[in-house]
Design an enzyme around this catalytic site. Structure first.
Site, short mmCIF file in Angstrom:
data_model
loop_
_atom_site.label_atom_id
_atom_site.label_comp_id
_atom_site.label_asym_id
_atom_site.label_seq_id
_atom_site.Cartn_x
_atom_site.Cartn_y
_atom_site.Cartn_z
N ASP A 1 23.68 52.94 57.13
CA ASP A 1 23.25 51.65 56.59
C ASP A 1 23.64 50.51 57.52
O ASP A 1 22.84 49.62 57.80
CB ASP A 1 23.84 51.43 55.18
CG ASP A 1 25.35 51.60 55.12
OD1 ASP A 1 25.99 51.98 56.12
OD2 ASP A 1 25.91 51.35 54.03
N ASP B 1 29.55 48.30 61.45
CA ASP B 1 30.40 47.12 61.43
C ASP B 1 31.44 47.27 62.53
O ASP B 1 31.20 46.91 63.68
CB ASP B 1 31.01 46.99 60.02
CG ASP B 1 31.85 45.74 59.84
OD1 ASP B 1 31.97 44.96 60.79
OD2 ASP B 1 32.38 45.54 58.74
N ARG C 1 23.42 47.64 45.43
CA ARG C 1 22.74 48.59 46.31
C ARG C 1 21.24 48.65 46.05
O ARG C 1 20.46 49.01 46.92
CB ARG C 1 23.31 50.00 46.13
CG ARG C 1 24.73 50.18 46.58
CD ARG C 1 25.06 51.69 46.60
NE ARG C 1 26.49 51.96 46.60
CZ ARG C 1 27.26 52.02 47.68
NH1 ARG C 1 26.73 51.79 48.86
NH2 ARG C 1 28.53 52.30 47.60
P1 IMP Z 1 32.47 50.48 59.97
O1 IMP Z 1 33.27 51.73 59.96
O2 IMP Z 1 33.34 49.26 60.05
O3 IMP Z 1 31.38 50.47 61.00
O4 IMP Z 1 31.85 50.34 58.54
C1 IMP Z 1 30.78 51.05 58.14
C2 IMP Z 1 30.69 51.07 56.65
O5 IMP Z 1 31.31 49.94 56.05
C3 IMP Z 1 29.25 51.00 56.25
O6 IMP Z 1 28.68 52.30 56.16
C4 IMP Z 1 29.30 50.27 54.93
O7 IMP Z 1 29.48 51.18 53.88
C5 IMP Z 1 30.52 49.38 55.04
N1 IMP Z 1 30.17 47.99 55.41
C6 IMP Z 1 30.39 47.37 56.59
N2 IMP Z 1 29.93 46.10 56.59
C7 IMP Z 1 29.38 45.92 55.37
C8 IMP Z 1 28.70 44.79 54.76
O8 IMP Z 1 28.49 43.71 55.32
N3 IMP Z 1 28.27 44.99 53.48
C9 IMP Z 1 28.45 46.17 52.81
N4 IMP Z 1 29.06 47.24 53.34
C10 IMP Z 1 29.53 47.11 54.61
MG MG Z 2 29.93 51.31 51.78
#
Ligand code: IMP
Ligand code: MG
Length: 176
Positions: free
Chosen positions: A97, A100, A162
């Site tokens: 999705d 981040d 969602r």
């Molecule tokens: P990462 O490990 O920081 O790349 O985060 C990935 C996961 O964090 C995604 O699969 C989302 O479930 C959640 N996430 C990161 N940023 C957002 C946001 O802006 N809104 C909602 N969920 C987020």
């Molecule tokens: Mg999530």
């Protein structure tokens, strides 16, 4: 809590995913493709993207958890549900999705690489620019956004939102 602003409309999403689907169709023609959706967030993009891919393709899902109900990355990734399928020798495309910090995907990529897929690529619906703690080279990305916390189209805040068909930002001070 309310949506303060629509960041990406339903129409923009569909236009972009259609293009992504066409590109994937081109790139994976003649290959044994397995598309892996990362739950829960990717359920929406998987369903729409799948309809824009014109190939014989299999689907599988993984569930991981990298967040509690807060809006900050914990850095801790747990596999809640592993793949049903063996991926050795297959072309695997992970659908996420959002990227981040990149920690979740980094972990997943490592975990899947040791299973020896023929190829392992990433299609991300959203990528937050400039704030990745680990660099992820996603082969496909539908939209690049800033560092704001977004909801909708699979993305949640505390488990909610969602089901929105668009991507939005929560009203000021409601997401803190
Ligand atoms: P990462 O490990 O920081 O790349 O985060 C990935 C996961 O964090 C995604 O699969 C989302 O479930 C959640 N996430 C990161 N940023 C957002 C946001 O802006 N809104 C909602 N969920 C987020
Ligand atoms: Mg999530």
């Amino acid at each position: 809590m309310k949506i303060g602003k629509v960041l990406i409309t339903e129409e923009e999403i569909q236009t972009e995913l259609k293009e992504m689907g066409a590109q994937i169709t081109k790139d994976y023609e003649g290959l044994d493709l397995l598309i892996v959706g990362v739950l829960k967030g990717a359920f929406m993009v998987m369903a729409d993207l799948a309809r824009y891919i014109e190939l014989p393709v299999e689907f599988d899902f993984m569930a991981v958890s990298s967040y509690g109900s807060a809006t900050q990355t914990s850095g801790v990734v747990r596999i809640l549900k592993d793949l049903d399928a063996e991926i050795a020798g297959r072309h695997v495309l992970i659908v996420e999705d959002i990227i981040d910090s990149g920690l979740t995907l980094n972990y997943l990529l490592k975990a899947l690489k040791v299973r020896n897929p023929a190829s392992l690529e990433v299609a991300s619906f959203l990528t937050k620019t400039g704030i990745q703690r680990v660099e992820i080279n996603a082969r496909y990305t539908a939209f690049e956004i800033g560092s704001e916390f977004v909801v909708g189209y699979g993305l949640d805040y505390a488990g909610l939102y969602r089901n929105l068909p668009y991507v939005g930002i929560l009203e000021e001070d409601s997401a803190t």
